[in-house]
Motif scaffolding. Structure first.
Motif, PDB file in Angstrom:
ATOM      1  N   CYS A   5      74.165 -10.386  94.556  1.00  0.00           N
ATOM      2  CA  CYS A   5      73.881 -10.892  95.482  1.00  0.00           C
ATOM      3  C   CYS A   5      72.844 -11.683  95.599  1.00  0.00           C
ATOM      4  O   CYS A   5      71.838 -10.824  96.623  1.00  0.00           O
ATOM      5  CB  CYS A   5      74.644 -10.532  96.517  1.00  0.00           C
ATOM      6  N   LEU A   6      72.672 -12.896  95.535  1.00  0.00           N
ATOM      7  CA  LEU A   6      71.143 -13.057  94.745  1.00  0.00           C
ATOM      8  C   LEU A   6      69.927 -13.314  95.651  1.00  0.00           C
ATOM      9  O   LEU A   6      69.181 -13.311  96.157  1.00  0.00           O
ATOM     10  CB  LEU A   6      71.352 -14.837  93.214  1.00  0.00           C
ATOM     11  N   ASN A   7      71.554 -14.100  96.700  1.00  0.00           N
ATOM     12  CA  ASN A   7      70.022 -14.493  98.072  1.00  0.00           C
ATOM     13  C   ASN A   7      70.167 -14.513  99.254  1.00  0.00           C
ATOM     14  O   ASN A   7      69.891 -14.223 100.635  1.00  0.00           O
ATOM     15  CB  ASN A   7      69.622 -16.552  97.631  1.00  0.00           C
ATOM     16  N   GLY A   8      72.011 -14.474  99.541  1.00  0.00           N
ATOM     17  CA  GLY A   8      72.259 -14.809 100.966  1.00  0.00           C
ATOM     18  C   GLY A   8      71.877 -15.493 101.805  1.00  0.00           C
ATOM     19  O   GLY A   8      71.059 -17.263 101.344  1.00  0.00           O
ATOM     20  N   ALA A   9      71.520 -15.485 103.175  1.00  0.00           N
ATOM     21  CA  ALA A   9      71.043 -16.187 104.546  1.00  0.00           C
ATOM     22  C   ALA A   9      69.930 -16.064 104.593  1.00  0.00           C
ATOM     23  O   ALA A   9      69.261 -16.795 105.004  1.00  0.00           O
ATOM     24  CB  ALA A   9      71.967 -16.525 105.114  1.00  0.00           C
ATOM     25  N   GLU A  23      68.293 -24.025  89.715  1.00  0.00           N
ATOM     26  CA  GLU A  23      67.521 -23.414  88.691  1.00  0.00           C
ATOM     27  C   GLU A  23      67.245 -22.231  88.583  1.00  0.00           C
ATOM     28  O   GLU A  23      67.215 -21.167  87.782  1.00  0.00           O
ATOM     29  CB  GLU A  23      66.006 -24.275  88.046  1.00  0.00           C
ATOM     30  N   GLU A  24      66.895 -22.040  90.000  1.00  0.00           N
ATOM     31  CA  GLU A  24      66.496 -20.169  89.969  1.00  0.00           C
ATOM     32  C   GLU A  24      67.823 -19.539  89.883  1.00  0.00           C
ATOM     33  O   GLU A  24      67.476 -18.484  90.050  1.00  0.00           O
ATOM     34  CB  GLU A  24      65.553 -20.477  91.545  1.00  0.00           C
ATOM     35  N   LEU A  25      68.521 -20.020  91.290  1.00  0.00           N
ATOM     36  CA  LEU A  25      69.228 -19.007  90.928  1.00  0.00           C
ATOM     37  C   LEU A  25      69.876 -18.883  89.427  1.00  0.00           C
ATOM     38  O   LEU A  25      70.617 -17.978  88.772  1.00  0.00           O
ATOM     39  CB  LEU A  25      70.969 -19.362  91.749  1.00  0.00           C
ATOM     40  N   ALA A  26      70.052 -19.370  88.376  1.00  0.00           N
ATOM     41  CA  ALA A  26      70.284 -19.530  86.893  1.00  0.00           C
ATOM     42  C   ALA A  26      69.983 -18.700  86.423  1.00  0.00           C
ATOM     43  O   ALA A  26      70.021 -17.481  85.851  1.00  0.00           O
ATOM     44  CB  ALA A  26      70.243 -21.040  86.776  1.00  0.00           C
ATOM     45  N   VAL A  27      68.254 -18.468  86.663  1.00  0.00           N
ATOM     46  CA  VAL A  27      67.126 -17.657  86.219  1.00  0.00           C
ATOM     47  C   VAL A  27      68.034 -15.992  86.903  1.00  0.00           C
ATOM     48  O   VAL A  27      68.011 -15.380  86.121  1.00  0.00           O
ATOM     49  CB  VAL A  27      65.606 -18.261  86.280  1.00  0.00           C
ATOM     50  N   ALA A  28      67.692 -15.970  87.869  1.00  0.00           N
ATOM     51  CA  ALA A  28      67.644 -14.896  88.481  1.00  0.00           C
ATOM     52  C   ALA A  28      69.765 -14.383  87.566  1.00  0.00           C
ATOM     53  O   ALA A  28      69.439 -12.734  88.102  1.00  0.00           O
ATOM     54  CB  ALA A  28      67.561 -15.158  90.219  1.00  0.00           C
ATOM     55  N   ALA A  29      70.166 -15.621  87.705  1.00  0.00           N
ATOM     56  CA  ALA A  29      71.736 -14.376  87.927  1.00  0.00           C
ATOM     57  C   ALA A  29      72.111 -14.158  86.317  1.00  0.00           C
ATOM     58  O   ALA A  29      72.428 -13.339  85.832  1.00  0.00           O
ATOM     59  CB  ALA A  29      73.294 -15.735  87.371  1.00  0.00           C
ATOM     60  N   ARG A  30      71.409 -14.565  84.606  1.00  0.00           N
ATOM     61  CA  ARG A  30      70.838 -14.343  84.304  1.00  0.00           C
ATOM     62  C   ARG A  30      70.441 -12.627  83.291  1.00  0.00           C
ATOM     63  O   ARG A  30      70.522 -12.331  83.298  1.00  0.00           O
ATOM     64  CB  ARG A  30      69.955 -15.296  83.158  1.00  0.00           C
ATOM     65  N   GLU A  31      69.351 -12.618  84.423  1.00  0.00           N
ATOM     66  CA  GLU A  31      68.338 -11.774  84.607  1.00  0.00           C
ATOM     67  C   GLU A  31      68.804 -10.700  85.498  1.00  0.00           C
ATOM     68  O   GLU A  31      69.332  -9.619  85.022  1.00  0.00           O
ATOM     69  CB  GLU A  31      67.278 -11.338  85.397  1.00  0.00           C
ATOM     70  N   ALA A  32      70.282 -10.916  86.133  1.00  0.00           N
ATOM     71  CA  ALA A  32      71.121  -9.457  86.843  1.00  0.00           C
ATOM     72  C   ALA A  32      71.852  -9.429  85.754  1.00  0.00           C
ATOM     73  O   ALA A  32      72.422  -8.010  85.806  1.00  0.00           O
ATOM     74  CB  ALA A  32      71.135 -10.083  88.038  1.00  0.00           C
TER      75      ALA A  32
END
Length: 247
Positions: A5-9, A23-32
């Motif tokens: 769950c990458l960021n939430g509220a 873009e930040e979500l994409a990087v975080a998802a790739r790493e996770a």
């Protein structure tokens, strides 16, 4: 299954490394995913960093993450804090131009069934969010479409590990008749104990900056990938102990 769950509220005021932009979500998802996550849950944000269900923001976030982690299911929130009016939330779902694989619907919120119907009409899987300490479980079980959901989220909201554990056991008893897979998770100091309980029950689980900002030893997490690595270790160790106890 282990979901990130990458960021939430949350906002950057709470966590400086919180992924906010597409873009930040994409990087975080790739790493996770590289760290072991098998599914992604995210909250699209507007330019001010607030959760939004607007079609352009959902399309940008889902498209960027899908390109970063092809083949990994991606889900978004439909929380009432993003759009208070339930009819407006359902209308926003019907206006999405890029569809996530699934979306969470909180069953204690007004209009949950309307939002769920919009998701089903669009062919989007439903994660039925059942908060502990609310009438959500019975409301969900009384809904005629309860057997059409992708999974049920047993969302433990109690603050302390002790209270969260007892709430989790009680909620699982309430959900005993549910046919869909159950994903259970806790928040903040209860996140890690509840993840271990989920592993011991062989349930799906999730972890990420939405739920907790610290590793099990109390040190601040460097990001979602660090949380996923710690969670995978806990799940593996718990499963190993369970196998030994049965042998």
């Amino acid at each position: 299954m282990l979901q990130v769950c990458l960021n939430g509220a949350r906002s950057r005021a709470e966590c400086s490394q919180l992924p906010v932009t597409a873009e930040e979500l994409a990087v975080a998802a790739r790493e996770a995913v590289a760290a072991g996550a098998e599914d992604v849950h995210l909250h699209p944000k507007d330019r001010a960093g607030h959760d939004t269900l607007e079609a352009t923001a959902v399309a940008a976030a889902v498209s960027a993450v899908r390109a970063a982690v092809p083949g990994i299911p991606i889900g978004v929130t439909t929380g009432a804090w993003a759009t208070a009016d339930p009819y407006a939330r359902a209308a926003q779902v019907r206006a999405w131009t890029v569809l996530p694989d699934h979306a969470s619907v909180n069953w204690h919120e007004d209009g949950a069934t309307d939002v769920a119907a919009a998701l089903l009409d669009r062919g989007i899987g439903i994660e039925a969010g059942i908060y502990s300490g609310t009438p959500a479980a019975q409301r969900f079980l009384d809904w005629p479409g309860s057997r059409r959901v992708l999974r049920v989220l047993a969302e433990i909201t109690e603050a302390t590990p002790h209270d969260a554990f007892h709430a989790a056991v009680g909620l699982l008893d309430e959900l005993e008749s549910v046919a869909a897979p159950i994903l259970m998770h806790g928040e903040d100091t209860a996140a890690w104990p509840i993840l271990q309980l989920a592993a011991s029950r062989r349930l799906d689980a999730r972890i990420g900056l939405e739920d907790v900002l610290h590793l099990p030893d109390g040190t601040p997490a460097a990001g979602n990938a660090a949380l996923i690595r710690a969670a995978r270790q806990i799940v593996q160790d718990t499963h190993r102990r369970t196998r030994r106890s049965k042998s």
